[in-house]
Design an enzyme around this catalytic site. Structure first.
Site, short mmCIF file in Angstrom:
data_model
loop_
_atom_site.label_atom_id
_atom_site.label_comp_id
_atom_site.label_asym_id
_atom_site.label_seq_id
_atom_site.Cartn_x
_atom_site.Cartn_y
_atom_site.Cartn_z
N LYS A 171 36.18 36.26 44.83
CA LYS A 171 35.83 36.29 43.42
C LYS A 171 36.38 35.04 42.74
O LYS A 171 35.65 34.30 42.11
CB LYS A 171 36.40 37.54 42.73
CG LYS A 171 36.18 38.85 43.49
CD LYS A 171 34.74 39.30 43.51
CE LYS A 171 34.41 40.41 44.49
NZ LYS A 171 35.15 41.64 44.41
N ASP A 186 45.07 46.23 42.10
CA ASP A 186 43.95 45.54 42.75
C ASP A 186 43.50 44.49 41.75
O ASP A 186 42.84 44.80 40.76
CB ASP A 186 42.83 46.55 43.05
CG ASP A 186 41.57 45.88 43.59
OD1 ASP A 186 41.53 44.63 43.66
OD2 ASP A 186 40.63 46.62 43.93
N TRP A 233 35.86 50.58 41.36
CA TRP A 233 36.79 50.11 42.40
C TRP A 233 38.00 51.01 42.53
O TRP A 233 38.41 51.35 43.65
CB TRP A 233 37.17 48.66 42.16
CG TRP A 233 36.01 47.75 42.43
CD1 TRP A 233 35.33 47.00 41.51
CD2 TRP A 233 35.33 47.54 43.69
NE1 TRP A 233 34.30 46.33 42.13
CE2 TRP A 233 34.28 46.64 43.45
CE3 TRP A 233 35.53 48.02 44.98
CZ2 TRP A 233 33.41 46.22 44.46
CZ3 TRP A 233 34.67 47.60 45.99
CH2 TRP A 233 33.63 46.71 45.73
#
Ligand SMILES: *Cc1c(COP(=O)(O)O)cnc(C)c1O
Length: 363
Positions: free
Chosen positions: A199, A175, A101
């Site tokens: 999530k 993040d 990511w």
């Protein structure tokens, strides 16, 4: 009927209590005669839903007054562009790469600014976290970006870096898509945090952005107005139509979190869940997790079968036992158990029991 345990990395399980409540309110929200999906975002009904969700997430995450909370669209990947469009000032931005990511984030940022990779653990196969003392920060970056929990590789920052103590005045961007609300956040070290909801907060479609006020108002001229943090903040996230149903559902999750005792109570449970699963992996002859012990994620646990030819049998047996979506990300292979807030300890226990039984009988 008992629902199966769902280990999906995202979109991920939502507490059953929340789904049941949302179903009961689907056709008629609180006597309004409307589904939340059918309401004007500027009407009194939805504004009250929005205000409650906003208040609750501020309380849950203990967000200081000098930060704005935005409910946006675009997801985590959208923010990979939106953050540099707002914060980079077209100058240099530093990235610490600890998995897929953060890797994606730095790639996207290159469209808008110059990028310095301050540290990367790619050579270690993303199984460690580069120590802050080894980071080669540039002299005056516009910000420093980390992914505080790498959802695919299972590497987590258990403590946020203290940039000031490292002699760097730049804001830290995190993040936190895949571990938001699973643990407390030290906001004194953060300039901006973003996370897609799917999530740990609710359904896909809503992106949570928490941004320090002094960082607003520096968007590049090419930044789309709908993604200009200052405009979004000045309009209470209603510059354009926000993802109303996703906000409503996330709001129900926030209320559920408060009933569970808030983030501190979730964190204690998440520690117990992660210990149970890692302990089972480490004590087995069949399963292996390759991440360094002190870097392991509490939320996403990738693991492998030493005998990969048993992968399909493992997965189909898991399904038959009501343990869903354990297949690892395609870039890594193997298995991955995501054990977000909505996963009860009983679900992790059921997984561990199944893993032991499979090892005993099938390998
Ligand atoms: C899932 C995820 C993303 C991507 O989110 P999208 O909503 O698919 O854009 C970004 N970062 C992290 C850490 C993630 O887990």
């Amino acid at each position: 009927m008992k629902r199966p345990y769902n280990f999906s990395a995202g979109p991920a399980a939502i507490p059953e209590e929340v789904l049941t409540l949302a179903a009961s309110e689907m056709l008629d929200w609180h006597g309004s005669g409307m589904s939340v999906m059918e309401m004007s975002h500027r009407g009194k009904e939805f504004t009250s839903i929005y205000a409650q969700a906003h208040t609750d997430i501020r309380e849950l995450l203990a967000i200081p007054d000098n930060f704005k909370v935005l409910f946006m669209q675009g997801g985590g990947l959208g923010e990979n562009a939106i953050v540099p469009l707002n914060l980079s000032r077209a100058s240099t931005v530093d990235f610490v790469v600890t998995g897929s990511w953060s890797q994606k984030s730095q790639q996207e940022a290159r469209k808008y600014c110059s990028v310095n990779i301050a540290a990367s653990n790619e050579a270690q196969g993303y199984t460690t976290r580069p120590a802050p003392a080894s980071w080669r920060l540039s002299s005056q970056p516009s910000y420093v970006h980390i992914c505080s929990n790498e959802t695919i590789h299972g590497v987590e920052f258990h403590q946020l870096p203290d940039l000031k103590a490292m002699g760097c005045d730049a804001p830290l961007v995190i993040d936190f898509s895949s571990h938001v609300a699973s643990r407390s956040v030290d906001w004194s070290r953060v300039g901006l945090a973003f996370g897609g909801a799917q999530k740990n907060l609710g359904p896909a479609g809503m992106t949570l952005v928490v941004v320090r006020e002094d960082l607003l108002g520096h968007a590049l001229p090419v930044c789309p107005s709908a993604f200009d943090y200052r405009l979004v903040a000045d309009n209470q996230s209603m510059y354009n139509t926000p993802p109303t149903y996703a906000i409503y559902l996330a709001g129900l999750v926030f209320q559920w979190l408060k009933r569970q005792g808030g983030v501190a109570a979730m964190e204690a449970r998440n520690i117990a869940k992660a210990e149970l699963l890692y302990q089972a992996i480490d004590s087995s002859q069949l399963y292996v997790n390759k991440v360094a012990q002190d870097c392991r994620s509490r939320m996403n646990v990738p693991f492998f079968l030493r005998d990969e030819s048993r992968n399909e049998a493992f997965l189909s047996g898991a399904n038959a036992n009501g343990l869903l979506q354990l297949k690892g990300h395609k870039s890594v292979g193997g298995m991955r158990a995501s054990i977000y807030n909505a996963m009860p300890i009983a679900g992790v226990q059921a997984l561990v029991d199944y893993m032991r039984e499979f090892e005993r009988t099938q390998s």
